[in-house]
Design an enzyme around this catalytic site. Sequence first.
Site, PDB file in Angstrom:
ATOM      1  NE  ARG A  37      38.760  50.558  84.153  1.00  0.00           N
ATOM      2  CZ  ARG A  37      37.467  50.841  84.057  1.00  0.00           C
ATOM      3  NH1 ARG A  37      36.593  50.135  84.737  1.00  0.00           N
ATOM      4  NH2 ARG A  37      37.061  51.844  83.319  1.00  0.00           N
ATOM      5  NE  ARG A  85      39.779  53.977  92.076  1.00  0.00           N
ATOM      6  CZ  ARG A  85      40.171  54.704  91.019  1.00  0.00           C
ATOM      7  NH1 ARG A  85      40.233  56.030  91.098  1.00  0.00           N
ATOM      8  NH2 ARG A  85      40.491  54.119  89.874  1.00  0.00           N
ATOM      9  CB  SER A 101      39.767  62.477  88.713  1.00  0.00           C
ATOM     10  OG  SER A 101      38.793  61.884  87.846  1.00  0.00           O
ATOM     11  CG  HIS A 111      35.968  57.000  84.124  1.00  0.00           C
ATOM     12  ND1 HIS A 111      34.821  57.338  83.482  1.00  0.00           N
ATOM     13  CD2 HIS A 111      35.704  55.813  84.727  1.00  0.00           C
ATOM     14  CE1 HIS A 111      33.906  56.399  83.663  1.00  0.00           C
ATOM     15  NE2 HIS A 111      34.414  55.464  84.425  1.00  0.00           N
TER      16      HIS A 111
HETATM   17  C1  LIG Z   1      34.071  51.221  90.954  1.00  0.00           C
HETATM   18  C2  LIG Z   1      33.864  52.413  90.085  1.00  0.00           C
HETATM   19  C3  LIG Z   1      32.836  52.413  89.175  1.00  0.00           C
HETATM   20  C4  LIG Z   1      32.625  53.529  88.365  1.00  0.00           C
HETATM   21  N1  LIG Z   1      31.536  53.536  87.515  1.00  0.00           N
HETATM   22  C5  LIG Z   1      31.259  54.659  86.819  1.00  0.00           C
HETATM   23  C6  LIG Z   1      30.071  54.735  86.060  1.00  0.00           C
HETATM   24  O1  LIG Z   1      29.280  53.786  86.007  1.00  0.00           O
HETATM   25  N2  LIG Z   1      29.837  55.882  85.379  1.00  0.00           N
HETATM   26  C7  LIG Z   1      30.690  56.955  85.411  1.00  0.00           C
HETATM   27  O2  LIG Z   1      30.419  57.978  84.787  1.00  0.00           O
HETATM   28  N3  LIG Z   1      31.823  56.907  86.153  1.00  0.00           N
HETATM   29  C8  LIG Z   1      32.110  55.801  86.862  1.00  0.00           C
HETATM   30  N4  LIG Z   1      33.233  55.770  87.645  1.00  0.00           N
HETATM   31  C9  LIG Z   1      34.112  56.957  87.726  1.00  0.00           C
HETATM   32  C10 LIG Z   1      33.668  57.894  88.850  1.00  0.00           C
HETATM   33  O3  LIG Z   1      32.460  58.521  88.544  1.00  0.00           O
HETATM   34  C11 LIG Z   1      34.707  58.997  89.088  1.00  0.00           C
HETATM   35  O4  LIG Z   1      34.926  59.703  87.898  1.00  0.00           O
HETATM   36  C12 LIG Z   1      36.029  58.463  89.628  1.00  0.00           C
HETATM   37  O5  LIG Z   1      35.790  57.484  90.621  1.00  0.00           O
HETATM   38  C13 LIG Z   1      36.858  59.607  90.212  1.00  0.00           C
HETATM   39  O6  LIG Z   1      38.123  59.166  90.627  1.00  0.00           O
HETATM   40  P1  LIG Z   1      38.467  58.897  92.164  1.00  0.00           P
HETATM   41  O7  LIG Z   1      37.494  57.886  92.640  1.00  0.00           O
HETATM   42  O8  LIG Z   1      39.848  58.336  92.156  1.00  0.00           O
HETATM   43  O9  LIG Z   1      38.372  60.201  92.873  1.00  0.00           O
HETATM   44  C14 LIG Z   1      33.477  54.652  88.449  1.00  0.00           C
HETATM   45  C15 LIG Z   1      34.531  54.636  89.372  1.00  0.00           C
HETATM   46  C16 LIG Z   1      34.721  53.532  90.193  1.00  0.00           C
HETATM   47  C17 LIG Z   1      35.844  53.564  91.181  1.00  0.00           C
END
Ligand SMILES: Cc1cc2nc3c(=O)[nH]c(=O)nc-3n(C[C@H](O)[C@H](O)[C@H](O)COP(=O)(O)O)c2cc1C
Length: 402
Positions: A168, A325, A302, A270
Site C-alpha cells: 500500500r 471504511r 466493499s 477487501h
Molecule cells: C483500515 C482497515 C483495516 C482493515 N482490516 C481488516 C482486517 O483486519 N481483517 C479483515 O478481514 N478485513 C479488514 N479490512 C477490510 C474490511 O473488512 C472490508 O472488507 C473493507 O473495508 C470493505 O471495503 P470498503 O471499506 O471500501 O467498503 C480492513 C479495511 C480497512 C479500511
Amino acid sequence: MTRRPSIFSSEDARIAAQKRLPRMIFDFIEGAAGREVASRRNQSRFDDILLQPRAMADIGSRTLTTRFLGRDYALPLGIAPMGMCNLAHPRADTQIAQAAVDWQMPVCLSSAGSSGLVDMLRWSDGLAWFQLYFGQSSEVSFQTVDRAHAAGYETLILTVDVPEVSRRIRDQRNGFGLPFRPTPQALLDFAQHPRWTFSTLLHGVPAPQNFASSGKSFDRTASRAGADWHFLQALRDRWPGKLIVKGITSPEDALRVRSLGVDAIYVSNHGGRQLDSAPAAIDLLPIIRRAVGPSYPLLFDSGVRNGEDVVKAIALGADFVMIGRPVLYALGAAGGAGLQSLLQCFAQDIDLTMAQIGIARIEDIDTRTLFSAVPQAASGDTLLGPRTLATALRPLQEPARK
Ligand SMILES: Cc1cc2nc3c(=O)[nH]c(=O)nc-3n(C[C@H](O)[C@H](O)[C@H](O)COP(=O)(O)O)c2cc1C
C-alpha cells in the site's frame, strides 16, 4: 441543548476525518493496493446499478429486521472487521461495541484488532463476531481460535484474501508500520494534529491485541498463506459455531468453500486493499450468488457507502451487508456520535429507498427491484438487466441445507 450531527453521509464523515486525523492514520484507512483503482471502482460501479421506482405499493408499515444465520438483526447491516480501529479514535472499539448494542447489529473484532476478544464480546453484549487471520502457524492460529471459543464467540470469520499483505503505497510513503517506528515526518504529522495525538497518548497507544498468543509481536506484513484448503477443513472440524469465509470472489472457490460445510460466504475484495486489478465486488456478487444457489447465506462488503448501496447489494444476491471504511471515517470525525449519525443515515436511507421501490420487507428485495434500460433486448441483456440476473441467479446446483 443537543448538538446537531454534522455527518449526513459517508462523504461528510470522510472529509471531516481527513481534517482531524494525522495524514498517516487517514491514509492507513483510506489507502488501497496499487493505484487504488479497485477501491474507487468498488464505489463507482454502484452508481451504474439503478433501482426501479414503484408507485402506490403497500409500504405504509416497513421493517428492516433481517434474519441471518439463525438470528434476527434490526438492520441488514453489520460492521466489517478492521484492524487497529482505535487509531481512528481512542475509544473506537467500545463505540463500535455500543453501536452493536444500540442497533442490534453484528460487529467484527479483527485478529489485528486493538481490543481483546473477551472485552469486545462483553461490551457488545455477545453481538461481536471474531475474524481470524492465519498467524505464524496452524498451531498458533488454532490457539487464537480456541481463545475465541473459550471467550464465548459463536461466529468466526476466516479471512482468506490476504495470502500476503499487499503493498500500500500511501503506507510506505508515510512510513506506517506495525510495530510503529516514529520518523521525523510522522512526528511532525502528529504535532500538526494535537487533539488526536494527546487523546491517543492519554488512552495509551493502540496495539494489536489478538494476533498471537505466542509472545511474538504482531508483524503486519507476515505471510498468511497458511490459510489454505487444508487449514479451512481443519478449522471447520474444530470450530463448533458458525463459520464464515471472507474474501471469496471466484465461483469455483465459492463452491469449494460451501462443500466444506462453511455456513456463509462473505463476498469482498477487501475494499481494493489487496489487488488493484480485482473486479468491483458488486459485479462479482451475482456471479457468486449464481454459483452457490438461491438460499446459501452470503454477506457482502466493499464500496458500500449509503443505504441505496445496501439495497442494491441485497437485490444482487447478498443476505447481509457490511460497512467498512465509512465507520472509521465517522469515528475519526466525531467518535461515537459520528458513528451513531452515520448508522442513522444508513438506516434512514435503506428505509426510504424501500418506500421508493415499493418494498416493505428486506426479504422482498430481489432482482425485480433493479432497473434495466433494455429489458428485452433480443441479442443480449444489459450486464445487470433482469433477464441476465434471473439467469445469473439460477443455481448451478442446489446447496445442501445444513
Ligand atoms: C483500515 C482497515 C483495516 C482493515 N482490516 C481488516 C482486517 O483486519 N481483517 C479483515 O478481514 N478485513 C479488514 N479490512 C477490510 C474490511 O473488512 C472490508 O472488507 C473493507 O473495508 C470493505 O471495503 P470498503 O471499506 O471500501 O467498503 C480492513 C479495511 C480497512 C479500511
